[in-house]
Write an enzyme that holds these catalytic residues in place. Structure first.
Site, short mmCIF file in Angstrom:
data_model
loop_
_atom_site.label_atom_id
_atom_site.label_comp_id
_atom_site.label_asym_id
_atom_site.label_seq_id
_atom_site.Cartn_x
_atom_site.Cartn_y
_atom_site.Cartn_z
N CYS A 150 39.80 43.83 29.35
CA CYS A 150 38.54 42.37 29.04
C CYS A 150 39.12 42.10 30.24
O CYS A 150 40.33 41.59 29.97
CB CYS A 150 38.50 42.63 27.87
SG CYS A 150 37.26 40.55 27.58
N PRO A 151 38.69 40.95 31.17
CA PRO A 151 37.07 41.36 31.17
C PRO A 151 36.92 42.45 32.42
O PRO A 151 35.14 41.92 32.91
CB PRO A 151 36.50 40.15 31.90
CG PRO A 151 37.47 39.59 32.61
CD PRO A 151 38.98 39.96 32.07
#
Length: 75
Positions: free
Chosen positions: A13-14
């Site tokens: 992430c992201p």
């Protein structure tokens, strides 16, 4: 309609959300993207991103090592 595969294995992430966003911009409504990921965070992040952007998660599979999600691109 077209079907695409997006490999985001190994990305955290992201980045999976960013890569999906980049792919989605190139597609039209009704196209599908099959995302292959290893970050368990995508199980929450991708559905949330889809709700915000008008797309739909139509399938999700998690075998513990690999998460596969199919996203249908909305209007």
């Amino acid at each position: 309609m077209a079907h695409y595969v997006l490999d985001v294995k190994g990305l955290l992430c992201p980045m999976p959300v960013i890569r999906l966003g980049e792919q989605a911009k190139q597609l039209t409504a009704g196209d599908t993207v099959e995302m292959h990921a290893t970050d368990p965070g995508v199980k929450a992040d991708i559905p949330a991103w889809c709700r915000v952007h008008g797309h739909t998660v139509i399938e999700e599979q998690d075998d513990g090592d690999l998460i596969c999600m199919v996203i249908e691109i909305g209007e």
